[in-house]
Design a protein around this motif. Sequence first.
Motif, PDB file in Angstrom:
ATOM      1  N   GLU A  51       0.820  -1.208   0.000  1.00 21.92           N
ATOM      2  CA  GLU A  51       0.000   0.000   0.000  1.00 21.92           C
ATOM      3  C   GLU A  51       0.857   1.263   0.000  1.00 21.92           C
ATOM      4  O   GLU A  51       0.453   2.297  -0.540  1.00 21.92           O
ATOM      5  N   GLU A  52       2.057   1.198   0.591  1.00 24.72           N
ATOM      6  CA  GLU A  52       2.960   2.347   0.546  1.00 24.72           C
ATOM      7  C   GLU A  52       3.491   2.550  -0.865  1.00 24.72           C
ATOM      8  O   GLU A  52       3.586   3.683  -1.351  1.00 24.72           O
ATOM      9  N   ARG A  54       1.943   1.577  -3.538  1.00 23.49           N
ATOM     10  CA  ARG A  54       0.783   2.024  -4.312  1.00 23.49           C
ATOM     11  C   ARG A  54       0.582   3.528  -4.216  1.00 23.49           C
ATOM     12  O   ARG A  54       0.322   4.197  -5.221  1.00 23.49           O
ATOM     13  N   ASP A  55       0.699   4.078  -3.006  1.00 23.07           N
ATOM     14  CA  ASP A  55       0.469   5.513  -2.837  1.00 23.07           C
ATOM     15  C   ASP A  55       1.481   6.343  -3.630  1.00 23.07           C
ATOM     16  O   ASP A  55       1.139   7.394  -4.176  1.00 23.07           O
ATOM     17  N   PHE A  78      -3.755  -1.335  -6.756  1.00 22.77           N
ATOM     18  CA  PHE A  78      -5.061  -1.268  -6.087  1.00 22.77           C
ATOM     19  C   PHE A  78      -5.685  -2.658  -6.031  1.00 22.77           C
ATOM     20  O   PHE A  78      -6.262  -3.054  -5.009  1.00 22.77           O
ATOM     21  N   THR A  81      -4.176  -4.726  -3.203  1.00 19.13           N
ATOM     22  CA  THR A  81      -4.306  -4.260  -1.813  1.00 19.13           C
ATOM     23  C   THR A  81      -5.796  -4.126  -1.483  1.00 19.13           C
ATOM     24  O   THR A  81      -6.514  -5.115  -1.496  1.00 19.13           O
ATOM     25  N   GLN A  84     -10.046  -2.004  -4.427  1.00 17.61           N
ATOM     26  CA  GLN A  84      -9.847  -2.564  -5.761  1.00 17.61           C
ATOM     27  C   GLN A  84     -10.704  -1.881  -6.815  1.00 17.61           C
ATOM     28  O   GLN A  84     -10.330  -1.824  -7.985  1.00 17.61           O
ATOM     29  N   TYR A 430      -8.091  -3.492   6.392  1.00 14.63           N
ATOM     30  CA  TYR A 430      -8.210  -4.631   5.493  1.00 14.63           C
ATOM     31  C   TYR A 430      -9.412  -5.461   5.959  1.00 14.63           C
ATOM     32  O   TYR A 430     -10.503  -4.938   6.113  1.00 14.63           O
ATOM     33  N   LYS A 672      -9.255   9.951  -3.021  1.00 17.06           N
ATOM     34  CA  LYS A 672      -8.318   9.194  -3.846  1.00 17.06           C
ATOM     35  C   LYS A 672      -8.711   9.241  -5.321  1.00 17.06           C
ATOM     36  O   LYS A 672      -7.856   9.181  -6.203  1.00 17.06           O
ATOM     37  N   ARG A 712      -4.823   6.922   6.124  1.00 17.29           N
ATOM     38  CA  ARG A 712      -5.095   6.088   4.956  1.00 17.29           C
ATOM     39  C   ARG A 712      -4.314   6.545   3.728  1.00 17.29           C
ATOM     40  O   ARG A 712      -4.623   6.150   2.605  1.00 17.29           O
ATOM     41  N   GLY A 713      -3.319   7.393   3.915  1.00 14.17           N
ATOM     42  CA  GLY A 713      -2.461   7.774   2.803  1.00 14.17           C
ATOM     43  C   GLY A 713      -2.796   9.095   2.147  1.00 14.17           C
ATOM     44  O   GLY A 713      -2.139   9.503   1.189  1.00 14.17           O
TER      45      GLY A 713
END
Length: 753
Positions: A51-52, A54-55, A78, A81, A84, A430, A672, A712-713
């Motif tokens: 996820e890190e 991904r960001d 996406f 993780t 989706q 998750y 996002k 959450r990023g």
Amino acid sequence: MHSIRRILIFLTTILAFSSGSVFAQEQDKEQSKAYLEQAQLMIDAGSIALEEIRDVMVQAADFDTTNIEANFEAGHLFLETIGQEQAVKYFMRVRRQKPDFKYDLDYWIGQSYHFGMNFDKAIQYYTNYKNKASKGNVPGNATPAIEPDRRIAECQNGKEFMAAPQNYSIINIGKAINSEYEDYAPVVNGDETELVFTTRRRDGNMNENVFSDNKPWEDIFISTKEGDKWLPAKNIGAPVTTLNHESTTSLSRDGNTLLIYKDENNGDIYVTSRKATNEPWSIPEPLEGINSTYAESSSSLSTDGTTLYFSSDRPGGLGGFDIYAATKDSRGQWTKIKNLGPGINTPLDEEGPFIDHEGKTLYFSSKGRKGMGGYDIYKSTLTDPKNNKWTEPENLGYPINTPDNDIYFVGTKDGKRGYYSSVREDGMGYSDIYRVDTPDAAKKETIPVKFTVKVFDAATKQAMDAKVTLTSVKDNTVVPMTSTRAGSYDFSITAEEAKDYKLVIEKEGYTTQSSVIGIVGASDKANADTRSIELKKGEETPPVVVKKDPTPVAVKFTVKVIDAATKQPLDAKVSLTSAKDNKPVAASGRAGSYDFTIPAEVKDFKLSVEKDGYIFQNTPVSITATTTRTVELRKPTAGVTQILHNIYFDFNRATFKKESYDELNKLENMMKQNSNMKLEIAGHTDSFGGDAYNKKLSLARASAVRNFLTSRGIDVKRVSAAGYGDTRPLASNDDEEGGREINRRVEFKIISN
């Protein structure tokens, strides 16, 4: 490993500030290239959580929407993780520019729509790929040509299940149990006062390091119930948990024998026990007679402790993980291990068996049956123990099952509730643990009470034909009657509890008899009752008319979705769930217009309307009659303000209640999807309390929302928090329901987009 990670995160921070205006996210090919290179370095390091990565990849994709590689990788990350359904946005950027960039691009677009439960769109893109792959020459690294058929079937199943939702309530059991990491495999004792589960959370983990996927190791946590609430879970501790992976598989009904999975010898089942609650657990020992050189991953112990159901990928099965049963002999040894066969197992994986407290119904998860995608939960009843015969497994349907993994279901002793793990919109990270309220499943098979009325002539004592009716006093329902001969009338009482009934006997030329009688329920030991009634000749009296209350009539609720600017209909994702128990209502209709049939006894609901490129709406609605509601969706533009209707806080605090996470996750997804967006989160209170206190509390609540988003990023520079106390009321503070309740709110304002 940790030093590399710190350096990479430091480099990422430097890159973020080097442009001077990252958060405007204007097209910048050089910046995009730098982020793409950074993401690749993180991948090569092999110790960074997906996820890190991904960001960072999302930043690369959003800085240059024409960067095909960055956008494809963002979409794929996406899918690997969570969130989706957001992959579509990035895959479609690739498809518009270079549809043949990846041979199976349409398949991955279908996957993203599939996870988002947009089944028609998913089928469209799966079919595109199926038609392409059917021509042959599929590259070896591409999705196999047979895969779309299974996915299309899952989407068709999903449409079928969602059109007829089952009578289940799905409730996130809250932050006392769940975390931002994976929480799963719940097991409960017989009286439902202890819950043991597996988690990969950081706080309280026995191992301060992380696993190869850069997430904490699996640990086992335990919680006890105080009243109706679970207390904050704690690590069960040594010797059960160690520095390695351990997870829960089964708990005895008395709560003193725990079966766990340890990642040793390919994966084995171990047993630990204690003498009583609050006593220490023993050192876990391998479960002799069950483990093999292959993996044994999950299990369920029968109530009497003599039968064990477990999953294994040992040779001799139907494929993948199968479910087996073993029995304990007179010496206490596990013997007679047998595969449950094709009635339960498939060529794909079966996991998470749970045998109910009566030892008759088996719940399990499967990837190989009629499901919506991933693992779905099924149940089957044992009909012939000697010959290992089970009923055809039944999919528990929507809303329990989703296109993601729904697994590890366990039921309570009374059959009224269950617990399992799932990835859902109102989740805290998750997979979370959810409680399932199953009122229909709670109905035990009962033997109806046979109530017989014998009618005689009072003078001659001869049996006589008459009109005999039996009606429930409580709800005016008429009990069905059969008669095999004149003068004898049989009624079948299926109500489980004792109830009062109105018995009316009519015969021309005789005095009508009417009386209220109590009849035992079907759950009582008595299963027969007889009453003899003598009718006297006399002046005919009008028959007693049993007046019934009008039958509640279901009402129709129609939702029309339009663009707020153009007033044109919009195809959107519309859902309606009961506010009381989170039960969904099935929808039908066409794009822009959605019809719901509302049970008459339910009136309070949560209406959710979402569409990519628009601001979501989550609104409480009260429905008492057939009505139509038009929802106008707005595109995110600077200056737009919207109340977060379903953000709830504990009294006088800034801590979320579990009901808040659905709204928070939708806000996260919107940010996002709109990577340029900057928000102000504003907190407001009513006029109770001092000015300084109200401003402090409102700021704390706004900050809680901001902190959720940044955890959450979402970059902290994109979200600000403000507390206005009681300075901006929407209504009078003179009364609670019409004023103060409305004024206590959190809202967001779009600063820029």
